[in-house]
Design a protein around this motif. Sequence first.
Motif, PDB file in Angstrom:
ATOM      1  N   THR A 171      -0.634  -8.208  -4.610  1.00 20.62           N
ATOM      2  CA  THR A 171       0.147  -7.851  -5.785  1.00 20.62           C
ATOM      3  C   THR A 171      -0.415  -6.602  -6.459  1.00 20.62           C
ATOM      4  OG1 THR A 171      -1.130  -9.194  -7.343  1.00 20.62           O
ATOM      5  CG2 THR A 171       0.738 -10.272  -6.242  1.00 20.62           C
ATOM      6  N   SER A 172       0.406  -6.004  -7.288  1.00 21.94           N
ATOM      7  CA  SER A 172       0.003  -4.922  -8.166  1.00 21.94           C
ATOM      8  C   SER A 172       0.958  -4.960  -9.354  1.00 21.94           C
ATOM      9  CB  SER A 172       0.090  -3.567  -7.470  1.00 21.94           C
ATOM     10  OG  SER A 172      -0.251  -2.527  -8.362  1.00 21.94           O
ATOM     11  N   TRP A 173       0.537  -4.356 -10.444  1.00 24.41           N
ATOM     12  CA  TRP A 173       1.331  -4.362 -11.666  1.00 24.41           C
ATOM     13  C   TRP A 173       1.589  -2.941 -12.131  1.00 24.41           C
ATOM     14  CZ3 TRP A 173       2.987  -8.866 -14.062  1.00 24.41           C
ATOM     15  CH2 TRP A 173       2.467 -10.051 -13.537  1.00 24.41           C
ATOM     16  N   LEU A 174       2.713  -2.742 -12.807  1.00 21.15           N
ATOM     17  CA  LEU A 174       2.961  -1.505 -13.508  1.00 21.15           C
ATOM     18  C   LEU A 174       3.768  -1.832 -14.756  1.00 21.15           C
ATOM     19  CD1 LEU A 174       5.670   0.725 -11.920  1.00 21.15           C
ATOM     20  CD2 LEU A 174       4.973  -1.348 -10.792  1.00 21.15           C
ATOM     21  N   GLU A 213      -1.220  -0.380 -11.149  1.00 23.16           N
ATOM     22  CA  GLU A 213      -2.582  -0.903 -11.203  1.00 23.16           C
ATOM     23  C   GLU A 213      -3.096  -1.145  -9.783  1.00 23.16           C
ATOM     24  OE1 GLU A 213      -2.624  -4.297 -13.838  1.00 23.16           O
ATOM     25  OE2 GLU A 213      -1.738  -3.111 -15.456  1.00 23.16           O
ATOM     26  N   PRO A 214      -4.416  -1.333  -9.625  1.00 22.15           N
ATOM     27  CA  PRO A 214      -4.986  -1.540  -8.283  1.00 22.15           C
ATOM     28  C   PRO A 214      -4.444  -2.795  -7.599  1.00 22.15           C
ATOM     29  CG  PRO A 214      -6.715  -1.067  -9.877  1.00 22.15           C
ATOM     30  CD  PRO A 214      -5.440  -1.266 -10.653  1.00 22.15           C
ATOM     31  N   ALA A 245       0.835  -1.205   0.000  1.00 23.70           N
ATOM     32  CA  ALA A 245       0.000   0.000   0.000  1.00 23.70           C
ATOM     33  C   ALA A 245       0.874   1.261   0.000  1.00 23.70           C
ATOM     34  CB  ALA A 245      -0.951   0.000   1.190  1.00 23.70           C
ATOM     35  N   THR A 246       1.916   1.268   0.801  1.00 23.39           N
ATOM     36  CA  THR A 246       2.838   2.406   0.854  1.00 23.39           C
ATOM     37  C   THR A 246       3.580   2.556  -0.468  1.00 23.39           C
ATOM     38  OG1 THR A 246       3.111   2.081   3.226  1.00 23.39           O
ATOM     39  CG2 THR A 246       4.801   3.384   2.110  1.00 23.39           C
ATOM     40  N   THR A 247       4.022   1.432  -1.030  1.00 22.41           N
ATOM     41  CA  THR A 247       4.722   1.457  -2.313  1.00 22.41           C
ATOM     42  C   THR A 247       3.823   2.014  -3.408  1.00 22.41           C
ATOM     43  OG1 THR A 247       6.098  -0.424  -1.674  1.00 22.41           O
ATOM     44  CG2 THR A 247       5.901   0.031  -4.034  1.00 22.41           C
ATOM     45  N   LEU A 248       2.558   1.582  -3.438  1.00 28.09           N
ATOM     46  CA  LEU A 248       1.628   2.062  -4.466  1.00 28.09           C
ATOM     47  C   LEU A 248       1.384   3.563  -4.337  1.00 28.09           C
ATOM     48  CD1 LEU A 248      -0.970  -0.850  -4.608  1.00 28.09           C
ATOM     49  CD2 LEU A 248       1.007  -0.421  -6.098  1.00 28.09           C
ATOM     50  N   LYS A 249       1.290   4.043  -3.110  1.00 26.20           N
ATOM     51  CA  LYS A 249       1.103   5.480  -2.879  1.00 26.20           C
ATOM     52  C   LYS A 249       2.311   6.256  -3.413  1.00 26.20           C
ATOM     53  CE  LYS A 249       0.043   8.772   0.825  1.00 26.20           C
ATOM     54  NZ  LYS A 249       1.155   9.676   0.920  1.00 26.20           N
TER      55      LYS A 249
END
Length: 137
Positions: A107-110, A94-95, A80-84
Amino acid sequence: MKTLFVSYRVTELNRSLGFYTALGHVELGRVEVGDGARLVVLRFPGEPSASLELVHRPGNGPVDVGSGFDHLAIQVEALATTLKTLTEAGLGPEPLQYPGGSHGPKTSWLTDPDGYRIELVQWPSGHPDGITAADFT
């Protein structure tokens, strides 16, 4: 044997360096290989050795990722911190996903500027670093 690093050929070196430094990599070193071509070796802070090499060969034209490569997976401590942080840096992750259910990894993707896909993974509490044989039993 041990995997040393992944190497990506990139179209625009400065654009790719901006992306990967925003992701958290730091430059370890560079090698000029002639005709404007260069290698830039990156690592994550706290790691003693390389994890990624960016290969820039402007004479070879733009990179076409096509279907010859699937993705790179990167372990993170707090997704969550990384995505922010990545969203604030304009990287457009991505969500958040739960591919193994609510008790599995998050997980999340970019996607990088050349189209390489990156999977960010946060293991559940108590899971060892990386994928081990225990993940397949």
